[in-house]
Scaffold this active site. Structure first.
Site, PDB file in Angstrom:
ATOM      1  N   CYS A 295     -10.140  -0.828-103.918  1.00  0.00           N
ATOM      2  CA  CYS A 295     -11.210   0.112-103.578  1.00  0.00           C
ATOM      3  C   CYS A 295     -12.570  -0.247-104.178  1.00  0.00           C
ATOM      4  O   CYS A 295     -13.588  -0.144-103.468  1.00  0.00           O
ATOM      5  CB  CYS A 295     -10.812   1.540-103.937  1.00  0.00           C
ATOM      6  SG  CYS A 295     -10.021   1.770-105.528  1.00  0.00           S
ATOM      7  N   ARG A 324      -0.346  -5.650-110.683  1.00  0.00           N
ATOM      8  CA  ARG A 324      -0.212  -4.570-111.663  1.00  0.00           C
ATOM      9  C   ARG A 324       0.864  -4.934-112.666  1.00  0.00           C
ATOM     10  O   ARG A 324       1.947  -5.386-112.298  1.00  0.00           O
ATOM     11  CB  ARG A 324       0.120  -3.244-110.966  1.00  0.00           C
ATOM     12  CG  ARG A 324      -0.990  -2.806-110.024  1.00  0.00           C
ATOM     13  CD  ARG A 324      -0.730  -1.488-109.369  1.00  0.00           C
ATOM     14  NE  ARG A 324      -1.751  -1.209-108.359  1.00  0.00           N
ATOM     15  CZ  ARG A 324      -1.695  -0.200-107.500  1.00  0.00           C
ATOM     16  NH1 ARG A 324      -0.669   0.627-107.528  1.00  0.00           N
ATOM     17  NH2 ARG A 324      -2.669  -0.024-106.609  1.00  0.00           N
ATOM     18  N   GLN A 342      -1.349  -4.567-100.259  1.00  0.00           N
ATOM     19  CA  GLN A 342      -1.518  -3.233 -99.691  1.00  0.00           C
ATOM     20  C   GLN A 342      -2.254  -3.323 -98.352  1.00  0.00           C
ATOM     21  O   GLN A 342      -3.178  -4.115 -98.191  1.00  0.00           O
ATOM     22  CB  GLN A 342      -2.319  -2.349-100.639  1.00  0.00           C
ATOM     23  CG  GLN A 342      -1.580  -2.010-101.926  1.00  0.00           C
ATOM     24  CD  GLN A 342      -2.354  -1.013-102.761  1.00  0.00           C
ATOM     25  OE1 GLN A 342      -3.506  -1.234-103.108  1.00  0.00           O
ATOM     26  NE2 GLN A 342      -1.728   0.106-103.078  1.00  0.00           N
ATOM     27  N   ASP A 344      -4.671  -1.652 -97.131  1.00  0.00           N
ATOM     28  CA  ASP A 344      -5.599  -0.742 -97.786  1.00  0.00           C
ATOM     29  C   ASP A 344      -6.784  -0.434 -96.882  1.00  0.00           C
ATOM     30  O   ASP A 344      -7.443  -1.353 -96.384  1.00  0.00           O
ATOM     31  CB  ASP A 344      -6.112  -1.385 -99.078  1.00  0.00           C
ATOM     32  CG  ASP A 344      -6.062  -0.430-100.253  1.00  0.00           C
ATOM     33  OD1 ASP A 344      -5.793   0.759-100.033  1.00  0.00           O
ATOM     34  OD2 ASP A 344      -6.299  -0.880-101.386  1.00  0.00           O
ATOM     35  N   HIS A 346     -10.354   2.142 -96.602  1.00  0.00           N
ATOM     36  CA  HIS A 346     -11.259   3.094 -97.245  1.00  0.00           C
ATOM     37  C   HIS A 346     -12.268   3.552 -96.204  1.00  0.00           C
ATOM     38  O   HIS A 346     -12.933   2.735 -95.574  1.00  0.00           O
ATOM     39  CB  HIS A 346     -11.934   2.460 -98.458  1.00  0.00           C
ATOM     40  CG  HIS A 346     -10.953   2.121 -99.537  1.00  0.00           C
ATOM     41  ND1 HIS A 346     -10.374   0.879 -99.644  1.00  0.00           N
ATOM     42  CD2 HIS A 346     -10.411   2.882-100.514  1.00  0.00           C
ATOM     43  CE1 HIS A 346      -9.521   0.879-100.665  1.00  0.00           C
ATOM     44  NE2 HIS A 346      -9.523   2.077-101.206  1.00  0.00           N
ATOM     45  N   LYS A 427      -4.274  13.915-103.540  1.00  0.00           N
ATOM     46  CA  LYS A 427      -3.747  13.059-102.472  1.00  0.00           C
ATOM     47  C   LYS A 427      -2.636  13.767-101.721  1.00  0.00           C
ATOM     48  O   LYS A 427      -1.980  14.677-102.246  1.00  0.00           O
ATOM     49  CB  LYS A 427      -3.226  11.730-103.035  1.00  0.00           C
ATOM     50  CG  LYS A 427      -2.023  11.866-103.949  1.00  0.00           C
ATOM     51  CD  LYS A 427      -1.558  10.508-104.481  1.00  0.00           C
ATOM     52  CE  LYS A 427      -0.374  10.667-105.431  1.00  0.00           C
ATOM     53  NZ  LYS A 427       0.083   9.366-105.978  1.00  0.00           N
ATOM     54  N   HIS A 473      -9.347   7.224 -99.486  1.00  0.00           N
ATOM     55  CA  HIS A 473      -8.487   6.063 -99.734  1.00  0.00           C
ATOM     56  C   HIS A 473      -7.207   6.252 -98.915  1.00  0.00           C
ATOM     57  O   HIS A 473      -6.650   7.348 -98.872  1.00  0.00           O
ATOM     58  CB  HIS A 473      -8.087   5.972-101.204  1.00  0.00           C
ATOM     59  CG  HIS A 473      -9.230   5.937-102.166  1.00  0.00           C
ATOM     60  ND1 HIS A 473      -9.480   4.869-102.994  1.00  0.00           N
ATOM     61  CD2 HIS A 473     -10.191   6.858-102.467  1.00  0.00           C
ATOM     62  CE1 HIS A 473     -10.525   5.124-103.764  1.00  0.00           C
ATOM     63  NE2 HIS A 473     -10.974   6.334-103.451  1.00  0.00           N
TER      64      HIS A 473
END
Length: 607
Positions: A295, A324, A342, A344, A346, A427, A473
């Protein structure tokens, strides 16, 4: 190591009232005490730590005297002693003791873990609760069932290692896991589900089907995909790309590493430090981090120039690989890895656009998951984590309300997860049940007022002034690796035709007969021209039955066998075996076979 870390302070304090109708959690907590009672009888001098109920069962942590260790054979012995104690219907008796008296009691019993729990309590706690089950005494608030006779449908499952207090700097204890139910029928059904889960385990199937591996040379939690797995993954990603393009997303790419300043501004180094790999020092001491999130980099793309309200909503999408630092004890195949990708996205939008974006985004997410064969969902709303969040209460209330409203019209159950949000926003998680009823958290959608503020994001609004965008997100798969594992287990490795790496195995009966070889080659070419994925099993000297069995073990959906008689018959008919329906066989024309398979792929049928 197991990932469950228990707040052992919850064991201490005044007793919790027992209801007339105990729940499964209460039953399982009672089963944990019964197991500890059996262990302390069978292993004099055993030290016991904590023993809570967990999802589908319970556990207890122990240190055995003389550095002894439980073996799998010990589980049956402990179970037998538990059954004897159950038949005695021992009452679970609560008592409240002054803190000092309780401490002295557990010192006398030589139970240092219980003494340590009492010592860690706040100074204002002056009384604590204990429970007695026969000769066994535990520091516990309860509640419990009335007596051990209620605990009769149980099974001990396995032994694992765990660090005391979940800290790898502490000594390692042994954890014994078990399950308990109100009836033998429920227990048998659960054990059957466990066996089915073992059969579907993606780690085992990944090896058997040659999909992926975790080479020791790479390190824990780092995966390589083999050609079959790489093909499935590509098919998953390609279809996702198609859907995202149709939904108005724009594709971006970002690097795997960044200077620390980026994650200092975002707050990840403050709020997510335990999940970040240690920094690399380069360029005369400049610290760089492997990115744990995409992000902040997407924010930099938005901020690269002044945006107009006419560009909003701006939907940025990336298959972005992140890293991670998961503790070695919680790394688990593809579902908990240290490096993963991911899907991902945004979305940057105005406040007025936020609600509409959330509704369309949730519908898009559920629709795409259904295309991959998942259809049984519920939603979970995670709210502000107290003491671990940034932003005002008003902002959190607005963001949470927007998510709640978006979820309300989907016809799905909405479950509250108090305090489960991230540091920058609440979320919604899409929870999906697989073919054997297990629940997986898959997609997440988060509303974020904070990062746009921290990075000073602005756009030119209709009045000619500037406004701050809202950031949403979204990770639809969660991670490609984890979603891949979920699909492997959901389908037990037998992927639907559109995702199967080999869709049809072509097997010659006489592989030394030129006419048979030519017929097989012609069929393979026609299928490839139709964008199907056949494979010819022409291993020399291998019996036809063995080749059919190999295709079945490799979970190839269809098998076509062609022999000399088929060629001589010259009627265009083939012998087709459907491995997903128990090997059912039928005669089918070549053109019909190709149309049947292409239609099944085109429609993305789940089976």
């Amino acid at each position: 190591m197991p990932s469950e870390v228990v707040d052992d302070a919850a064991e201490a304090g005044l007793p919790i009232a027992t209801s007339d109708a105990p729940t499964l959690d209460v039953l399982r907590h009672s089963a944990a005490h019964l197991m500890a009672a059996a262990v302390t009888e069978l292993f004099p001098g055993a030290k016991y730590d904590v023993g809570p109920s967990i999802e589908d069962g319970f556990f207890y942590n122990f240190r055995l005297p003389g550095d002894a260790h439980f073996t799998e054979d010990d589980l049956g012995v402990i179970e037998e002693r538990m059954r004897l104690l159950s038949k005695r219907a021992l009452p679970y008796l609560p008592d409240v003791l002054p803190r000092a008296e309780a401490r002295a009691l557990f010192e006398q019993l030589d139970q240092p873990f219980k003494v340590a729990i009492i010592d860690r309590l706040d100074a204002g706690v002056d009384r604590v609760s204990v429970y007695r089950t026969g000769d066994f005494i535990d520091l516990c608030r309860g509640p419990h069932v009335a007596d051990s006779g209620v605990v009769h449908a149980f099974k001990l499952l396995r032994v694992a290692g765990v660090y005391w207090l979940g800290d790898e700097r502490n000594e390692q204890l042994q954890r014994v896991y078990g399950t308990a139910w109100f009836s033998d029928e429920e227990l048998d059904a659960y054990l059957h589900r466990l066996e089915e889960a073992r059969r579907r385990d993606h780690r085992r199937l990944g090896q058997e089907l040659d999909l992926f591996s975790f080479p020791e040379e790479l390190g824990s939690g780092l995966v390589v995909f083999h050609p079959n797995g790489g093909l499935i993954r590509t098919l998953m990603e390609d279809y996702s790309r198609e859907r995202h393009i149709a939904a108005g997303y724009e594709f971006v790419n970002t690097p795997h590493i960044t200077k620390e300043d980026l994650f200092q501004i975002s707050g990840h180094l403050d709020w997510f430090s335990e999940g970040v790999f240690p920094p690399l020092e380069l360029d005369e001491g400049q610290r760089y981090y492997l990115k744990p999130m995409n992000c902040p980099m997407h924010i930099l793309i938005f901020r690269s120039r002044m945006r107009s309200y006419r560009e909003l909503p701006l939907r940025l999408f990336e298959f972005g690989t992140v890293y991670r630092y998961e503790k070695s004890g919680v790394v688990h195949g593809l579902t908990r890895a240290r490096g993963f990708t991911q899907d991902d996205a945004h979305i940057f939008c105005s406040r007025e656009q936020m609600q509409g974006e959330l509704v369309s985004l949730l519908d898009f997410t559920l629709g795409l998951l259904r295309d991959y064969g998942l259809s049984d969902f519920y939603l979970e709303l995670s709210t502000k984590p107290e003491g671990k969040a940034v932003g005002t209460d008003k902002e959190w209330e607005e963001a949470t309300g927007a998510l709640r409203e978006a979820a309300s019209g989907r016809g799905l159950e909405l479950v509250l997860d108090p305090g489960g949000g991230t540091f920058y926003g609440p979320k919604i998680s899409v929870q999906a049940r697989d073919a054997i009823g297990r629940t997986w958290q898959i997609s997440t959608i988060q509303v974020d007022f904070q990062l746009p503020h921290r990075f000073g994001l602005e756009f030119v609004d209709p009045s000619g002034g500037t406004s701050r965008p809202i950031m949403i997100h979204r990770a639809l798969f969660g991670s490609i690796e984890r979603f891949f594992a979920i699909l492997v287990e959901h389908y037990a490795g037998a992927f639907p035709l559109w995702l199967a790496p080999v869709q049809c195995e072509l097997i010659p009966v006489q592989d030394d007969e030129p006419a048979v070889v030519a017929s097989i080659a012609d069929l393979a070419a026609r299928m490839r021209a139709a964008r199907l994925r056949p494979h010819v099993d022409d291993r020399p000297g291998e019996r036809m039955q063995a080749r059919v069995r190999t295709a079945e073990l490799h979970k190839v959906p269809y098998v076509v066998v062609i022999g000399k008689r088929d060629v001589e018959r010259n009627d265009g008919m083939l012998s087709l075996r459907d491995n997903r329906r128990g090997g059912a066989q039928q005669q089918v024309a070549v053109d019909d076979l190709i149309e049947r398979l292409t239609a099944e792929v085109r429609e993305r049928r789940p089976e």
